[in-house]
Scaffold this active site. Structure first.
Site, PDB file in Angstrom:
ATOM      1  N   HIS A   1       0.828  -1.204   0.000  1.00  0.00           N
ATOM      2  CA  HIS A   1       0.000   0.000   0.000  1.00  0.00           C
ATOM      3  C   HIS A   1       0.862   1.253   0.000  1.00  0.00           C
ATOM      4  O   HIS A   1       0.550   2.235  -0.674  1.00  0.00           O
ATOM      5  CB  HIS A   1      -0.953   0.003   1.204  1.00  0.00           C
ATOM      6  CG  HIS A   1      -2.233  -0.723   0.941  1.00  0.00           C
ATOM      7  ND1 HIS A   1      -2.324  -2.086   0.956  1.00  0.00           N
ATOM      8  CD2 HIS A   1      -3.474  -0.264   0.619  1.00  0.00           C
ATOM      9  CE1 HIS A   1      -3.567  -2.458   0.679  1.00  0.00           C
ATOM     10  NE2 HIS A   1      -4.284  -1.369   0.461  1.00  0.00           N
TER      11      HIS A   1
ATOM     12  N   LYS B   1      -9.619  -7.780   8.472  1.00  0.00           N
ATOM     13  CA  LYS B   1     -10.240  -8.050   9.772  1.00  0.00           C
ATOM     14  C   LYS B   1     -10.106  -6.824  10.649  1.00  0.00           C
ATOM     15  O   LYS B   1      -9.120  -6.095  10.583  1.00  0.00           O
ATOM     16  CB  LYS B   1      -9.613  -9.265  10.451  1.00  0.00           C
ATOM     17  CG  LYS B   1      -8.188  -9.062  10.943  1.00  0.00           C
ATOM     18  CD  LYS B   1      -7.691 -10.285  11.683  1.00  0.00           C
ATOM     19  CE  LYS B   1      -6.236 -10.152  12.094  1.00  0.00           C
ATOM     20  NZ  LYS B   1      -6.032  -9.348  13.314  1.00  0.00           N
TER      21      LYS B   1
END
Lengths: 281, 186
Positions: free
Chosen positions: B40, B105
């Site tokens: 990222h 999550k």
């Protein structure tokens, strides 16, 4: 003086790294089954079923329990009558981690230059090694792969002593509450109370190594554990934070005397994949 | 629960995304992309330099995951989600470019939840720690960028029936908040 080959230590550490990452302990499995029975949320029940099924698949030996196979935390109790020969103790442990993580197809999750380049060291070393010298001529090795998701949810605070028992409980419950689903609940809550701050955190980590749910031998500490567990499981976080009554499988606390001015408290959370294996050489 | 999971296939259409509600159980089938922290960071650096991302993210799902090594003959090792909040700093920019789904999550930041709603996207929660189980639903895996990042490289997966739950929907629904409130006592 008993002589122990460094190679034997390497071999044992390698084996423990692999075993810990594929075979969830019976104590943890029992805790998860118990949680499955008492969990009120249907989503939470479904999650716990998946975790139990996951443990069965991992035990077949092809896929580790979690892709995060952790940094290798190694606790060593070194008998003072033991003489390690054919290499040095730390190097033998590092070699064991290198071997175990390669042979076991375990993820290498260690990066060097933590605040800048963050380059993967490629073999999951260095290990995090804690050595205690003890009487006797044996060496006890305990390997605990620790995942990043739960380790990131760690807390340390030095309370004023006036806060007392209630202050300890409130701080631990607050810590679990703000961690939410991040540490992969149902967690084991490791609590350290007392010592100086570096030791407080180590107490919390060591507490996680106790067989799941085995209460502290001191009734006063055991009662503290029970009271915290009761509060934590009322938070509603539930399995993986998706709601429910199983937020923690257990609370384990360890204590140590501390300075007259201080009441240090540390919280180290352990995900449901509570992995540790040990052996005695 | 109770109802059967909803089967969804990628790429995600606006209609499909709009139909999903927080708390829905889903099974994801099709191509999804894998990227976590280091990838990222590189995505954003590439965009800052005016370069294209290594794949067209429009309509796609990014899975926050770094697998364990594949054994011979297997497409991948264990492959459960990593914690999503660490990607919160990057996610709104990718959502603005057309990313439709994220799979990870844990709770997202207010900024990400707002961006999910504004851009009509969805955040799925996979079951953390069910990594060996999730691996069974991954049929193919291929590193497509940043090979040097090892476990953090960008991968393309073909998945079949990967189990997840809609955590944040495009209408502002948040399963983490609502379910937690439901079971909170005192």
């Amino acid at each position: 003086m008993r002589e122990l080959e460094a190679a034997a230590i390497t071999e044992a550490v390698a084996r423990l790294c692999i075993e810990a990452n594929y075979n969830l302990g019976e104590d943890v499995l029992a805790g998860l089954r118990q949680a499955r029975e008492t969990e009120e949320s249907p989503v939470g029940q479904g999650v716990l079923d998946m975790l139990l099924r996951n443990a069965e698949i991992a035990a077949q030996g092809e896929y580790p329990l979690c892709q995060d196979t952790g940094l290798a935390v190694v606790f060593v109790e070194l008998g003072q009558e033991v003489h390690v020969v054919g290499g040095d103790l730390n190097a033998a442990i590092e070699a064991g981690v290198r071997q175990g993580y390669a042979e076991g197809y375990l993820r290498k999750s260690a990066v060097a230059r933590p605040f800048s380049a963050r380059i993967n060291t490629g073999d999951n070393t260095p290990a995090i090694i804690h050595v205690t010298i003890v009487p006797g001529d044996r060496v006890r090795l305990l390997v605990a792969p620790k995942g990043g998701g739960s380790e990131n949810m760690s807390y340390l605070r030095v309370l004023p002593p006036a806060k007392g028992r209630q202050g300890v409980i409130d701080f631990v419950v607050e810590s679990v509450d703000q961690s939410g689903g991040n540490p992969c609940p149902p967690v084991v809550v490791g609590v350290g109370v007392g010592g100086t701050v570096e030791q407080t955190m180590l107490l919390a980590k060591r507490a996680l190594m106790r067989p799941l749910g085995q209460p502290h031998p001191d009734p006063e500490v055991a009662e503290l554990e029970r009271d915290i567990l009761e509060r934590v499981n009322r938070l509603g976080i539930g399995p993986l934070g998706l709601g429910g009554t199983s937020t923690a499988l257990a609370v384990h606390a360890e204590t140590f005397p501390c300075h007259i001015a201080s009441l240090p408290v540390a919280v180290n959370l352990q995900c449901h994949s509570a992995r540790h294996k040990e052996t005695v050489l | 629960m109770g109802q059967e999971p909803i089967t969804i296939t990628t790429p995600l259409t606006e209609e499909l995304v709009a139909s999903l509600r927080a708390g829905d159980r889903v099974r994801i089938t099709g191509t999804i992309y894998v990227a976590r922290d280091a990838a990222h960071k590189r995505f954003i650096a590439a965009l800052d330099r005016g370069e294209a991302l290594p794949f067209d993210i429009r309509g796609q799902i990014i899975y926050y995951m770094g697998p364990s090594p594949a054994r011979p003959g297997r497409p991948i090792g264990s492959a459960g989600p990593t914690t999503s909040y660490r990607m919160d700093a990057y996610a709104p920019r990718l959502l603005a470019l057309g990313l439709k789904g994220m799979l990870g999550k844990g709770e997202r930041s207010a900024e990400v939840r707002e961006a999910i709603q504004r851009h009509g996207a969805v955040y799925f929660a996979a079951v953390g720690g069910a990594a060996a189980l999730i691996a069974q639903s991954i049929r193919e895996a291929e590193v497509i960028a940043y090979d040097d990042l090892g476990a953090e490289a960008v991968r393309r997966l073909r998945v079949e029936g990967l189990p997840a739950i809609v955590a944040n929907d495009s209408h502002g629904g948040d399963a983490y908040q609502s379910e937690r409130a439901r079971y909170r006592k005192g």
